[in-house]
Design an enzyme around this catalytic site. Structure first.
Site, PDB file in Angstrom:
ATOM      1  N   GLU A  93       2.531   3.112   1.832  1.00  0.00           N
ATOM      2  CA  GLU A  93       3.230   3.273   3.107  1.00  0.00           C
ATOM      3  C   GLU A  93       4.656   2.768   2.942  1.00  0.00           C
ATOM      4  O   GLU A  93       5.562   3.535   2.697  1.00  0.00           O
ATOM      5  CB  GLU A  93       2.477   2.526   4.217  1.00  0.00           C
ATOM      6  CG  GLU A  93       2.902   2.952   5.612  1.00  0.00           C
ATOM      7  CD  GLU A  93       1.873   2.532   6.655  1.00  0.00           C
ATOM      8  OE1 GLU A  93       2.199   2.632   7.836  1.00  0.00           O
ATOM      9  OE2 GLU A  93       0.756   2.112   6.291  1.00  0.00           O
ATOM     10  N   ASP A  97       7.988  -2.204  14.385  1.00  0.00           N
ATOM     11  CA  ASP A  97       7.955  -3.477  13.675  1.00  0.00           C
ATOM     12  C   ASP A  97       9.354  -4.095  13.626  1.00  0.00           C
ATOM     13  O   ASP A  97       9.524  -5.301  13.822  1.00  0.00           O
ATOM     14  CB  ASP A  97       7.436  -3.287  12.245  1.00  0.00           C
ATOM     15  CG  ASP A  97       6.061  -2.646  12.192  1.00  0.00           C
ATOM     16  OD1 ASP A  97       5.887  -1.575  12.800  1.00  0.00           O
ATOM     17  OD2 ASP A  97       5.162  -3.192  11.543  1.00  0.00           O
ATOM     18  N   ARG A 146       0.831  -1.198   0.000  1.00  0.00           N
ATOM     19  CA  ARG A 146       0.000   0.000   0.000  1.00  0.00           C
ATOM     20  C   ARG A 146       0.876   1.263   0.000  1.00  0.00           C
ATOM     21  O   ARG A 146       2.093   1.194  -0.107  1.00  0.00           O
ATOM     22  CB  ARG A 146      -0.956  -0.022   1.192  1.00  0.00           C
ATOM     23  CG  ARG A 146      -0.294   0.110   2.556  1.00  0.00           C
ATOM     24  CD  ARG A 146      -1.334  -0.001   3.662  1.00  0.00           C
ATOM     25  NE  ARG A 146      -0.743   0.111   4.991  1.00  0.00           N
ATOM     26  CZ  ARG A 146      -1.071  -0.636   6.024  1.00  0.00           C
ATOM     27  NH1 ARG A 146      -1.975  -1.598   5.895  1.00  0.00           N
ATOM     28  NH2 ARG A 146      -0.505  -0.457   7.206  1.00  0.00           N
ATOM     29  N   GLU A 155      -1.335  -8.326   8.824  1.00  0.00           N
ATOM     30  CA  GLU A 155      -1.312  -7.211   9.762  1.00  0.00           C
ATOM     31  C   GLU A 155      -2.351  -7.399  10.870  1.00  0.00           C
ATOM     32  O   GLU A 155      -2.118  -7.027  12.018  1.00  0.00           O
ATOM     33  CB  GLU A 155      -1.588  -5.910   9.008  1.00  0.00           C
ATOM     34  CG  GLU A 155      -1.587  -4.665   9.863  1.00  0.00           C
ATOM     35  CD  GLU A 155      -1.776  -3.400   9.045  1.00  0.00           C
ATOM     36  OE1 GLU A 155      -1.452  -2.312   9.547  1.00  0.00           O
ATOM     37  OE2 GLU A 155      -2.251  -3.507   7.890  1.00  0.00           O
ATOM     38  N   HIS A 161       2.731  -8.434   6.429  1.00  0.00           N
ATOM     39  CA  HIS A 161       3.091  -7.518   7.515  1.00  0.00           C
ATOM     40  C   HIS A 161       3.808  -8.356   8.557  1.00  0.00           C
ATOM     41  O   HIS A 161       3.175  -9.124   9.266  1.00  0.00           O
ATOM     42  CB  HIS A 161       1.808  -6.926   8.111  1.00  0.00           C
ATOM     43  CG  HIS A 161       1.888  -5.480   8.437  1.00  0.00           C
ATOM     44  ND1 HIS A 161       1.580  -4.502   7.520  1.00  0.00           N
ATOM     45  CD2 HIS A 161       2.210  -4.827   9.567  1.00  0.00           C
ATOM     46  CE1 HIS A 161       1.696  -3.315   8.085  1.00  0.00           C
ATOM     47  NE2 HIS A 161       2.091  -3.487   9.339  1.00  0.00           N
TER      48      HIS A 161
END
Length: 896
Positions: free
Chosen positions: A466, A473, A464, A737, A758
């Protein structure tokens, strides 16, 4: 036989273009016998592989060290190649033969050596906001036979280089993403075979990349600069010993190229009718090209490539061609991957083909791109016509499993499409497998999450709008990452950017490199990456230098926290993400129920503790005392504020219990109450987790440390929501995610924040390696100089195996249970030692493959000691391969 091999300089094999003035040498010892230890070593450096003239000789050095031996006495010269070799003596004073010769070559060590000039497209040729990418070319002469040729090159934006019609190098997305205002990597290439006597030509493609392109969800562009540029320097060493330097400058020319649009998030548009075939060949007609413009730009920020570059590491073939209910034509790659599609078409000139990349099909089986937000992830190719033509992108990457094809005529041949997997080319180091197909798929998903998100920086997600280097993370996953791949160069480079982007007051931005707003900094558990990541690299690789390099950054972060809260002991101010995406969050909130100040103070205590340990490693005695006292005071304040008032009940959430236990913040009765409270909360949830980003990485670890393996396995092996295995039941091939990114009815959690690649929750891989298979490091033996093999069978599993290519060599732990008997294979590399803990064992019933009749376990070659502990047999080993076997006793027969 004992031998020396696997020689490395700064983790790399024969690296080209180093700029570290005191590089470090590492090697491995191999042996066909047990219990081999290095007693001494000798290291030689020469100017040629035959060592006819030795430039430096360490002599015999009495030391067992074989990692990161720093060459302090050598004065290294730019562009020089250095050959080196090693021999060792073992503990019996037996010498090995010299190792084979290895080498490293220096790059450019000072900014003054950069005589080339930055060149860019004049604004009259390409405006600042132009989407089209430029081509650049320059001609030069080679008038004598060349012995050696090196190109040193970097760019503002991304570059791809050609020389005499051939692509230079096999890496992508160069020069990588750094804190461009402070640090900019250059690459070094050996181009000797590409040159010819007489006329030669170089050509380059430039793309926006991270420097000039769209970054973040606020549609910001030109964050670092508004013009792409190239800096290239060719160093020729002729056979007669003379040298010649050729650099980019005003003699180069520029033309808008066939790449009409190139963005990391949005993809590329390429018009093959505009292709300039042969533009990097000598004799090419460039009369219509425009002279390049000189762009003033700092050369003092240049540094040689630090991390592993991005390469095309793997190729995947599509597994299916789908016609969706909506009539869409879709390729299924069978794996959520990161990279691009290489494809071949045969169409008329001007025919347009589009590929839209996405991760999942929607509830009805149709194309779903809402979770990409504004990222278009679309490649558009306009054919030149006249036959079959192939294309793959240059300056973008996509996160996808599926590709919608638009403009492709039927029938389609799947052989015309190939998925190209891109990621930082880190050395694979870890494997894990077990008797559970679902856990094996989980391991697969964790690995592919790392592949997809370690593309030069540790991104949160690869699809996406980002794809940023979120600090939280990274620190949550780094330990698991270090099992799967050698991530030391990767994180060393990223931590250099963290230090560069760190605020003067010590605050740490949410993302590194920092591209968000001025106030986007210093959340607890996110900023703590400044301390946790260097310490983890030190522990996993024995790399003391990373602590030295990052010390001021680590200290800056801890001192920043100390100035924020009450009396320097409680961090109860600021904006924090808390237990991000915790399932116990209130409705319409992304933040879990655990008190944010509780989390902040817990991580504060942990970072202070790591500062104390770091200061001890570095011999900073005053700081050891300073941070020891601070740690005790913060811990006491934490207990007074959050633990004691809770009385018998203990902390209120799973994450609160986990942090108190993981960071050693509770002791005695308080610790017992916290463990009991965690079990109570798990029982109340039916052994389902409610933790988010902060609590999840540690949940199974604290259960294991408290001896609650049954609970840890129950959590691990759940298949319904929420659990690690639930996404697998929904077809996941990477880590999600959200625990319910796809709900049981096929609908989605959210379109605003629902990545299907993710890696953060993949931190459970740490538990798989440490406890299921049982490979665990010790603080006393960083880099696995000393380590544990401590498997804990459970959950009905009948076997598990893991291997780790440590800096010393292969470590392996493999166990099977069959007919009431456990067999454990342990492999310990030379020059290390291990402690093996055999679960549920009685010493008198343990045998090892090297035992003779009537022999005691501790009398077996390589075994230093064996003793009975409660429910465990403890065995200490030297190097070698060992195979232990013993029956599973009834619980009542175990010693008290």
């Amino acid at each position: 036989m004992i031998a020396v091999g696997q020689l490395r300089v700064e983790y790399k094999e024969n690296p080209l273009g180093l700029d570290i003035r005191n590089p470090r040498i590492s090697w491995q010892v191999s042996a066909d016998e047990r219990d081999v230890r290095q007693q001494a070593y000798q290291l030689q450096v020469a100017g040629a592989a035959d060592f006819g003239s030795v430039w430096w000789d360490s002599g015999r050095v009495e030391s067992g060290d074989s990692l990161h031996i720093e060459l302090k006495e050598l004065e290294l010269q730019s562009k020089e190649r250095y050959y080196y070799r090693v021999k060792i003596w073992d503990q019996h004073n037996r010498p090995t033969e010299w190792s084979g010769a290895a080498w490293w070559e220096m790059g450019l060590l000072s900014p003054e050596e950069w005589t080339a000039e930055w060149i860019t497209a004049p604004l009259a040729c390409l405006a600042e906001d132009a989407e089209q990418s430029p081509l650049l070319r320059g001609n030069f002469q080679v008038d004598r036979p060349v012995a050696r040729a090196r190109i040193y090159v970097t760019s503002l934006g991304l570059y791809e280089l050609e020389l005499n019609g051939a692509r230079v190098g096999d890496t992508y997305l160069n020069p990588g993403w750094t804190s461009y205002s402070h640090r900019l990597q250059y690459q070094t290439y050996d181009v000797t075979p590409l040159l010819t006597l007489g006329d030669n030509a170089a050509g380059a493609w430039l793309g926006n990349g991270w420097y000039k392109g769209n970054l973040g969800w606020e549609h910001r562009k030109h964050i670092y600069g508004n013009r792409t540029a190239l800096l290239l320097q060719l160093h020729l060493t002729y056979e007669d010993g003379t040298e010649h330097i050729i650099g980019s400058g005003p003699q180069w020319k520029v033309l808008p190229g066939p790449l009409l649009m190139s963005e990391l998030y949005h993809g590329e548009t390429y018009d093959a009718r505009l292709a300039q075939h042969g533009f990097s060949l000598p004799g090419y007609d460039d009369t219509l090209w425009t002279p390049a413009e000189i762009l003033p730009y700092d050369k003092n920020i240049l540094l040689a490539q630090e991390n592993d570059p991005v390469r095309a590491v793997q190729e995947l073939a599509p597994v299916a061609l789908i016609r969706t209910p909506a009539g869409e034509t879709v390729l299924d790659m069978g794996q959520n991957m990161v990279g691009w599609l290489r494809f071949t078409v045969d169409g008329a000139a001007g025919q347009e083909y589009q590929l839209r990349h996405f991760e999942v099909l929607d509830q009805g089986g149709n194309v779903y791109t809402d979770n990409l937000r504004t990222a278009r992830q679309t490649v558009t190719y306009i054919a030149r016509g006249g036959g079959r033509e192939s294309f793959q992108p240059r300056f973008t990457f996509q996160g996808f499993r599926y590709v919608q094809l638009l403009g492709f005529p039927d029938p389609l041949d799947l052989q015309d499409f190939t998925g190209v997997v891109l990621h930082s080319d880190m050395e694979p180091t870890g494997t894990f497998s077990c008797a559970s197909a679902l856990l094996n798929q989980l391991q697969h998903n964790i690995l592919w999450g790392q592949k997809g998100n370690f593309v030069d920086v540790p991104t949160d997600c690869p699809q996406r709008d980002e794809r940023l280097g979120w600090t939280g993370d990274a620190q949550m996953f780094i330990r698991t990452a270090a099992y799967l791949m050698n991530v030391a160069p990767f994180f060393s480079k990223w931590l250099g950017d963290l230090a560069a982007d760190q605020r003067e007051d010590g605050g740490v931005p949410y993302v590194i490199p920092h591209v968000l707003g001025e106030e986007a900094h210093s959340s607890a558990a996110w900023g703590d990456a400044a301390v946790i990541c260097p310490w983890t690299i030190y522990q996993c690789y024995g790399d003391k230098r990373i602590l030295e390099q990052q010390y001021s950054s680590m200290q800056g972060w801890v001192e920043y926290i100390r100035r924020q809260g009450s009396g320097g002991l409680l961090w109860n101010t600021g904006v924090h993400f808390g237990d991000w995406l915790g399932l116990d969050a209130k409705a319409d909130s992304h933040v879990g129920a655990t008190d944010r100040n509780y989390i902040a103070t817990a991580f504060y205590a942990y970072s202070v503790q790591l500062m104390e340990k770091t200061a001890k490693v570095l011999g900073r005695t005053e700081d050891v005392e300073k941070y020891s006292q601070l740690h005790h005071r913060v811990k006491d304040a934490f207990n007074q504020a959050y633990i004691l008032p809770a009385g018998e009940q203990g902390p209120a959430t799973q994450t609160a219990c986990v942090l108190a236990l993981m960071f050693g913040l509770v002791e005695g009765e308080a610790k017992k109450r916290t463990v009991a409270r965690l079990i109570q909360l798990l029982e109340a949830s039916g052994y389902h987790l409610t933790t988010g980003f902060v609590g999840t990485p540690y949940l199974n670890l604290v259960l294991a440390d408290a001896g609650h393996y049954e609970a840890a396995y129950k959590l691990l092996l759940q298949t319904d929501y929420p659990s690690w295995l639930y996404p697998i039941t929904r077809g996941a091939t990477t880590i999600w995610e959200h625990w319910d990114g796809i709900k049981e009815d096929g609908s989605f959690w959210s379109k605003e924040m629902n990545s299907f690649n993710h890696y953060a929750y993949g931190a459970v891989g740490d538990f798989l390696y440490r406890h299921v298979a049982g490979i665990e490091q010790t603080e006393e033996g960083p880099g696995y100089k000393q380590f544990l093999i401590q498997p804990h069978p459970g959950g009905g599993l009948t076997s598990a195996a893991a291997s780790l290519e440590s800096m010393y060599g292969t470590i392996r732990s493999e166990w099977t249970i069959d007919s009431g008997t456990i067999e454990l294979t342990a492999v310990v590399p030379p020059n290390t030692s291990a402690t093996v803990l055999l679960p549920d064992a009685l010493l008198a019933e343990v045998s090892e493959s090297g035992m003779q009749n009537g022999q005691q376990l501790e009398q077996v070659p390589g075994i230093h000691s064996a003793e009975q502990l409660v429910q465990t047999v403890k065995v200490t080993l030297g190097s070698g391969e060992y195979r232990f076997q013993y029956p599973l006793p009834a619980p009542c027969n175990l010693p008290a």
